[in-house]
Design a protein around this motif. Structure first.
Motif, short mmCIF file in Angstrom:
data_model
loop_
_atom_site.label_atom_id
_atom_site.label_comp_id
_atom_site.label_asym_id
_atom_site.label_seq_id
_atom_site.Cartn_x
_atom_site.Cartn_y
_atom_site.Cartn_z
N ASN A 29 0.83 -1.20 0.00
CA ASN A 29 0.00 0.00 0.00
C ASN A 29 0.86 1.25 0.00
O ASN A 29 0.56 2.24 -0.69
CB ASN A 29 -0.93 0.00 1.21
N LEU A 30 1.95 1.24 0.79
CA LEU A 30 2.88 2.37 0.78
C LEU A 30 3.47 2.58 -0.61
O LEU A 30 3.59 3.71 -1.10
CB LEU A 30 4.01 2.14 1.79
N HIS A 31 3.87 1.49 -1.25
CA HIS A 31 4.43 1.55 -2.60
C HIS A 31 3.40 2.13 -3.57
O HIS A 31 3.72 3.02 -4.37
CB HIS A 31 4.84 0.14 -3.03
N GLN A 32 2.18 1.66 -3.48
CA GLN A 32 1.12 2.14 -4.36
C GLN A 32 0.85 3.63 -4.14
O GLN A 32 0.68 4.41 -5.09
CB GLN A 32 -0.14 1.32 -4.09
N GLU A 33 0.84 4.03 -2.87
CA GLU A 33 0.64 5.44 -2.54
C GLU A 33 1.78 6.30 -3.06
O GLU A 33 1.55 7.40 -3.61
CB GLU A 33 0.53 5.57 -1.02
N MET A 34 3.00 5.81 -2.93
CA MET A 34 4.16 6.55 -3.45
C MET A 34 4.06 6.77 -4.95
O MET A 34 4.31 7.87 -5.46
CB MET A 34 5.45 5.79 -3.13
N LEU A 35 3.69 5.73 -5.68
CA LEU A 35 3.63 5.86 -7.14
C LEU A 35 2.51 6.80 -7.57
O LEU A 35 2.65 7.51 -8.56
CB LEU A 35 3.46 4.48 -7.78
N THR A 36 1.41 6.79 -6.83
CA THR A 36 0.32 7.72 -7.13
C THR A 36 0.81 9.17 -7.01
O THR A 36 0.59 10.00 -7.89
CB THR A 36 -0.86 7.49 -6.18
N GLU A 37 1.51 9.45 -5.91
CA GLU A 37 2.02 10.81 -5.69
C GLU A 37 3.14 11.14 -6.68
O GLU A 37 3.23 12.28 -7.18
CB GLU A 37 2.52 10.94 -4.26
N TYR A 38 4.02 10.19 -6.93
CA TYR A 38 5.14 10.37 -7.86
C TYR A 38 4.63 10.75 -9.25
O TYR A 38 5.05 11.75 -9.84
CB TYR A 38 5.93 9.06 -7.90
N PHE A 39 3.70 9.96 -9.79
CA PHE A 39 3.20 10.21 -11.13
C PHE A 39 2.36 11.48 -11.20
O PHE A 39 2.29 12.12 -12.26
CB PHE A 39 2.42 9.00 -11.63
N GLU A 40 1.77 11.87 -10.09
CA GLU A 40 1.01 13.11 -10.06
C GLU A 40 1.92 14.32 -10.28
O GLU A 40 1.51 15.31 -10.89
CB GLU A 40 0.28 13.24 -8.72
N THR A 41 3.18 14.24 -9.84
CA THR A 41 4.09 15.37 -9.96
C THR A 41 4.45 15.69 -11.40
O THR A 41 4.88 16.81 -11.69
CB THR A 41 5.39 15.13 -9.15
N PHE A 42 4.32 14.70 -12.30
CA PHE A 42 4.56 15.05 -13.72
C PHE A 42 3.33 14.76 -14.58
O PHE A 42 3.42 14.51 -15.77
CB PHE A 42 5.82 14.37 -14.29
N GLY A 43 2.15 14.86 -13.95
CA GLY A 43 0.89 14.86 -14.69
C GLY A 43 0.50 13.54 -15.32
O GLY A 43 -0.20 13.54 -16.36
#
Length: 240
Positions: A29-43
């Motif tokens: 879940n932490l990994h999934q949350e990180m990728l959601t936030e990561y990909f949000e930073t470059f749209g």
């Protein structure tokens, strides 16, 4: 463009198990949350992908190397980096460390974009994925091995198992496995590697047949929806 995403996180109670440690599903879940936030930073997060392209990111494979579990209320550091890009596939590495920069776990995953109507894979060029300098590193994934003395259990997909893409969330499969292994296993064993390969989607109300077997310090799971292989899961462990 070479870009990583990092943050510090205080481990909350709801991501821990009965030992007060980060649970297996909590780690993913932490990994999934990180990728959601990561990909949000470059749209390129899933809300944007759905609005612009009627598509979404899905995982195809994940592999975790687990060294040590942090505990409830411990401060942890997370860092995610895209390590490989090719046509329709992206590989991402998330590293989990403690406050002293001791590596606790690494999670590698393969992800691709699917069209939310026809459910087919979309090329990255069709969704304007940005150019990035990557290290061209891909993990070695464990593969399923058929063994003797296979056990079987059924599981019906419920509303709480599905996610934004209308299929069974990757972490739901991990919870299925945790429930099969049970409290005694987690009290006496420590998972060292965990691989999950998604082969076909499952949806709400599908009945899954979970076949599993064990050998020395290893479990192999193969999940079927009717006669189609949906998911393979392989884990290794050691005694606590």
């Amino acid at each position: 463009m070479k870009y990583t995403y990092s943050k510090t996180h205080n481990l909350p109670y709801y991501l821990t198990n009965s030992l007060g440690e980060l649970s297996l599903d909590g780690l993913f879940n932490l990994h999934q949350e990180m990728l959601t936030e990561y990909f949000e930073t470059f749209g390129m997060d899933n809300f944007t992908m759905k609005d612009k392209y009627n598509s979404a990111w899905v995982f195809t494979k994940m592999h975790a190397d687990i060294i040590k579990n942090p505990v409830w209320d411990e401060d942890i550091k997370l860092n995610s980096e895209i390590t490989f890009i090719k046509l329709a596939k992206v590989c991402i590495l998330t590293t989990l460390s403690n406050k002293d920069d001791e590596v606790l776990a690494k999670i590698y995953c393969e992800a691709c974009v699917i069209d939310l109507v026809n459910r087919k894979i979309v090329k990255l060029s069709d969704v304007s994925f940005p150019d990035m300098d990557v290290i061209n590193d891909q993990p070695i994934f464990l593969t399923y091995e058929e063994k003797e003395d296979v056990k079987e259990i059924d599981r019906v997909i419920k509303y709480t198992d599905i996610d934004f893409t209308k299929h069974t969330n990757n972490v739901s499969y991990i919870r299925f496995i945790e429930d099969i292994l049970g409290e005694e296993f987690f009290n006496t064993s420590f998972i060292t590697t965990f691989d999950i390969h998604f082969r076909s989607e499952t949806r709400i109300k599908d009945t899954l047949r979970i076949n599993y077997s064990s050998s020395l310090n290893r479990y192999d799971f193969r999940i079927y929806e009717k006669d189609k292989v949906s998911t393979d899961i392989i884990l290794t462990y050691k005694n606590r």
